[in-house]
Design a protein around this motif. Structure first.
Motif, short mmCIF file in Angstrom:
data_model
loop_
_atom_site.label_atom_id
_atom_site.label_comp_id
_atom_site.label_asym_id
_atom_site.label_seq_id
_atom_site.Cartn_x
_atom_site.Cartn_y
_atom_site.Cartn_z
N ALA A 1 0.81 -1.21 0.00
CA ALA A 1 0.00 0.00 0.00
C ALA A 1 0.85 1.26 0.00
O ALA A 1 0.34 2.35 0.18
CB ALA A 1 -0.92 0.00 1.22
N SER A 2 2.15 1.14 -0.22
CA SER A 2 3.00 2.32 -0.22
C SER A 2 2.71 3.18 -1.44
O SER A 2 2.17 2.73 -2.44
CB SER A 2 4.48 1.93 -0.18
N SER A 3 3.09 4.44 -1.38
CA SER A 3 2.74 5.37 -2.45
C SER A 3 3.53 5.10 -3.73
O SER A 3 3.06 5.37 -4.81
CB SER A 3 2.99 6.81 -1.98
N GLU A 4 4.76 4.59 -3.63
CA GLU A 4 5.56 4.30 -4.81
C GLU A 4 5.81 2.81 -4.91
O GLU A 4 6.54 2.23 -4.09
CB GLU A 4 6.90 5.04 -4.74
N PRO A 5 5.24 2.17 -5.90
CA PRO A 5 5.41 0.72 -6.02
C PRO A 5 6.86 0.35 -6.35
O PRO A 5 7.62 1.13 -6.90
CB PRO A 5 4.49 0.33 -7.17
N ALA A 6 7.23 -0.86 -6.04
CA ALA A 6 8.58 -1.35 -6.29
C ALA A 6 8.85 -1.47 -7.79
O ALA A 6 10.00 -1.32 -8.22
CB ALA A 6 8.77 -2.70 -5.62
N VAL A 7 7.82 -1.69 -8.58
CA VAL A 7 8.00 -1.81 -10.03
C VAL A 7 8.51 -0.50 -10.60
O VAL A 7 9.39 -0.48 -11.47
CB VAL A 7 6.67 -2.24 -10.70
N THR A 8 8.00 0.63 -10.12
CA THR A 8 8.45 1.93 -10.59
C THR A 8 9.93 2.13 -10.27
O THR A 8 10.69 2.63 -11.11
CB THR A 8 7.62 3.04 -9.94
N ASP A 9 10.34 1.73 -9.08
CA ASP A 9 11.75 1.86 -8.69
C ASP A 9 12.64 1.00 -9.58
O ASP A 9 13.70 1.46 -10.03
CB ASP A 9 11.90 1.45 -7.22
N LEU B 1 12.01 0.01 -12.69
CA LEU B 1 12.03 0.59 -14.04
C LEU B 1 12.92 1.83 -14.10
O LEU B 1 13.62 2.06 -15.09
CB LEU B 1 10.61 0.91 -14.50
N GLU B 2 12.91 2.64 -13.05
CA GLU B 2 13.77 3.83 -13.00
C GLU B 2 15.24 3.42 -12.99
O GLU B 2 16.07 4.03 -13.69
CB GLU B 2 13.45 4.67 -11.77
N ARG B 3 15.59 2.41 -12.23
CA ARG B 3 16.99 1.94 -12.19
C ARG B 3 17.40 1.34 -13.53
O ARG B 3 18.53 1.55 -14.00
CB ARG B 3 17.16 0.91 -11.09
N LEU B 4 16.50 0.62 -14.18
CA LEU B 4 16.78 0.05 -15.48
C LEU B 4 17.02 1.15 -16.52
O LEU B 4 17.93 1.07 -17.33
CB LEU B 4 15.64 -0.87 -15.91
N ARG B 5 16.17 2.18 -16.48
CA ARG B 5 16.33 3.31 -17.40
C ARG B 5 17.65 4.02 -17.17
O ARG B 5 18.34 4.40 -18.13
CB ARG B 5 15.16 4.28 -17.24
N ALA B 6 18.03 4.20 -15.91
CA ALA B 6 19.29 4.87 -15.61
C ALA B 6 20.48 4.04 -16.10
O ALA B 6 21.46 4.58 -16.61
CB ALA B 6 19.39 5.12 -14.11
N MET B 7 20.39 2.71 -15.95
CA MET B 7 21.48 1.86 -16.40
C MET B 7 21.61 1.89 -17.93
O MET B 7 22.70 1.91 -18.48
CB MET B 7 21.26 0.42 -15.94
#
Length: 73
Positions: A52-60, A62-68
């Motif tokens: 129920a957290s505001s930022e899902p783990a999937v978003t995190d 995907l952001e790391r993948l995009r940065a890599m």
């Protein structure tokens, strides 16, 4: 092989309740009680529910993948 025939019961015997006793294993009561308590605690304190957290783990992820990928290009 012969089969046993069913005998009729007296009407007086039918009025008496039979002493049927059902025995359950200990875990058939304990596991649903533990699950109910865990769900009740999550309802009482939803901050402990990480889904129920505001930022899902999937978003995190995907952001790391995009940065890599942007570093590699």
């Amino acid at each position: 092989m012969s089969a046993r025939s069913h005998t009729r019961r007296d009407s007086a015997d039918q009025a008496k309740p039979t002493g049927i006793e059902i025995q359950l294993p200990w875990w058939s009561i304990a596991l649903p009680a533990i699950a109910f308590a865990a769900l009740l605690l999550l309802i009482l304190n939803p901050a402990d529910a990480h889904a129920a957290s505001s930022e899902p783990a999937v978003t995190d992820i995907l952001e790391r993948l995009r940065a890599m990928l942007s570093l590699a290009a």
